[in-house]
Enzyme design. Structure first.
Site, PDB file in Angstrom:
ATOM      1  N   CYS A 177      -2.126  -5.726  -3.447  1.00 33.56           N
ATOM      2  CA  CYS A 177      -2.772  -5.655  -2.150  1.00 33.56           C
ATOM      3  C   CYS A 177      -4.290  -5.596  -2.380  1.00 33.56           C
ATOM      4  O   CYS A 177      -4.764  -4.994  -3.323  1.00 33.56           O
ATOM      5  CB  CYS A 177      -2.314  -4.390  -1.439  1.00 33.56           C
ATOM      6  SG  CYS A 177      -2.536  -4.440   0.320  1.00 33.56           S
ATOM      7  N   GLY A 180      -3.980   2.358   5.064  1.00 32.05           N
ATOM      8  CA  GLY A 180      -4.281   0.931   4.956  1.00 32.05           C
ATOM      9  C   GLY A 180      -3.008   0.121   4.796  1.00 32.05           C
ATOM     10  O   GLY A 180      -1.899   0.628   4.998  1.00 32.05           O
ATOM     11  N   CYS A 181      -3.219  -1.141   4.420  1.00 29.25           N
ATOM     12  CA  CYS A 181      -2.094  -2.081   4.224  1.00 29.25           C
ATOM     13  C   CYS A 181      -0.896  -1.396   3.559  1.00 29.25           C
ATOM     14  O   CYS A 181      -1.018  -0.903   2.438  1.00 29.25           O
ATOM     15  CB  CYS A 181      -2.566  -3.246   3.360  1.00 29.25           C
ATOM     16  SG  CYS A 181      -1.246  -4.333   2.828  1.00 29.25           S
ATOM     17  N   PHE A 182       0.236  -1.357   4.235  1.00 32.63           N
ATOM     18  CA  PHE A 182       1.342  -0.542   3.725  1.00 32.63           C
ATOM     19  C   PHE A 182       1.996  -1.084   2.466  1.00 32.63           C
ATOM     20  O   PHE A 182       2.721  -0.357   1.794  1.00 32.63           O
ATOM     21  CB  PHE A 182       2.364  -0.206   4.814  1.00 32.63           C
ATOM     22  CG  PHE A 182       2.950  -1.331   5.628  1.00 32.63           C
ATOM     23  CD1 PHE A 182       2.943  -2.641   5.203  1.00 32.63           C
ATOM     24  CD2 PHE A 182       3.538  -1.035   6.867  1.00 32.63           C
ATOM     25  CE1 PHE A 182       3.509  -3.656   5.966  1.00 32.63           C
ATOM     26  CE2 PHE A 182       4.100  -2.038   7.640  1.00 32.63           C
ATOM     27  CZ  PHE A 182       4.093  -3.354   7.187  1.00 32.63           C
ATOM     28  N   TRP A 183       1.738  -2.349   2.129  1.00 31.47           N
ATOM     29  CA  TRP A 183       2.324  -2.882   0.885  1.00 31.47           C
ATOM     30  C   TRP A 183       1.874  -2.070  -0.323  1.00 31.47           C
ATOM     31  O   TRP A 183       2.684  -1.667  -1.161  1.00 31.47           O
ATOM     32  CB  TRP A 183       1.896  -4.337   0.651  1.00 31.47           C
ATOM     33  CG  TRP A 183       2.307  -5.317   1.692  1.00 31.47           C
ATOM     34  CD1 TRP A 183       3.369  -5.221   2.552  1.00 31.47           C
ATOM     35  CD2 TRP A 183       1.664  -6.578   1.969  1.00 31.47           C
ATOM     36  NE1 TRP A 183       3.424  -6.339   3.348  1.00 31.47           N
ATOM     37  CE2 TRP A 183       2.399  -7.177   3.014  1.00 31.47           C
ATOM     38  CE3 TRP A 183       0.558  -7.231   1.439  1.00 31.47           C
ATOM     39  CZ2 TRP A 183       2.043  -8.429   3.536  1.00 31.47           C
ATOM     40  CZ3 TRP A 183       0.206  -8.471   1.948  1.00 31.47           C
ATOM     41  CH2 TRP A 183       0.943  -9.062   2.993  1.00 31.47           C
TER      42      TRP A 183
END
Ligand code: MHO
Length: 156
Positions: free
Chosen positions: A154, A10-13
């Site tokens: 996130c 998912g969102c890499f942050w």
């Protein structure tokens, strides 16, 4: 001596921030892997047309943390039953994937994925793909350590 490990969850942050908390992880970069365009930009990857996944590439000390520990952290930090999305983020760029760097990583990934499926702790079958590592395209600087620099979290 460090080894590399690469995961899409998912969102890499958020994935980057979480892996940085694992003892033995020396460094973590966010980037893109598994697509068919060279030097993709975030905007391009966001279109879901380049085939890339948002990934985190780790440098880890194998004497301090085993790859199996990283795999368990990976499965614990996202919902691996979701297909081509993660939480509020939809698209193939958010798919769950383990990019292995050698045969030992591939075998461990299959073993731990099998354990997770058998554990009954997830509501359905695990959708995580196990694929050979391809070129890692480092993401734009403003995505590196995004949450640590901006605060907040996130929406995972
Ligand atoms: N829904 C998130 C995705 C960012 S992540 C780097 C956002 O746009 O805030 O893909």
């Amino acid at each position: 001596m460090t080894n590399k490990a690469t995961f899409g969850a998912g969102c890499f942050w958020g994935v980057e921030a979480r892996f940085r908390q694992v003892p033995g992880v020396a460094d973590a970069l966010v980037g893109y892997m598994g697509g068919h365009v060279d030097e993709p930009s975030y905007q391009q990857v966001c279109t879901d047309q380049t085939g890339h996944v948002e990934v985190v590439q780790l440098d880890y000390d194998p004497d301090a943390v085993g790859y199996d520990r990283l795999l368990r952290a990976f499965f614990a930090m996202h919902d691996p039953t979701q297909v081509d999305r993660q939480g509020p983020d939809a698209g193939r760029q958010y798919r769950s994937v383990i990019f292995y760097h050698d045969e030992q990583q591939r075998e461990l990934a299959e073993q731990v994925l099998g354990e997770m499926n058998a554990s009954g702790r997830f509501p359905g079958p695990i959708a995580t793909r196990i694929e050979p590592a391809a070129t890692f395209w480092k993401a734009e600087d403003y995505h590196q350590q995004y949450l640590a620099r901006r605060g907040g979290s996130c929406a995972l």
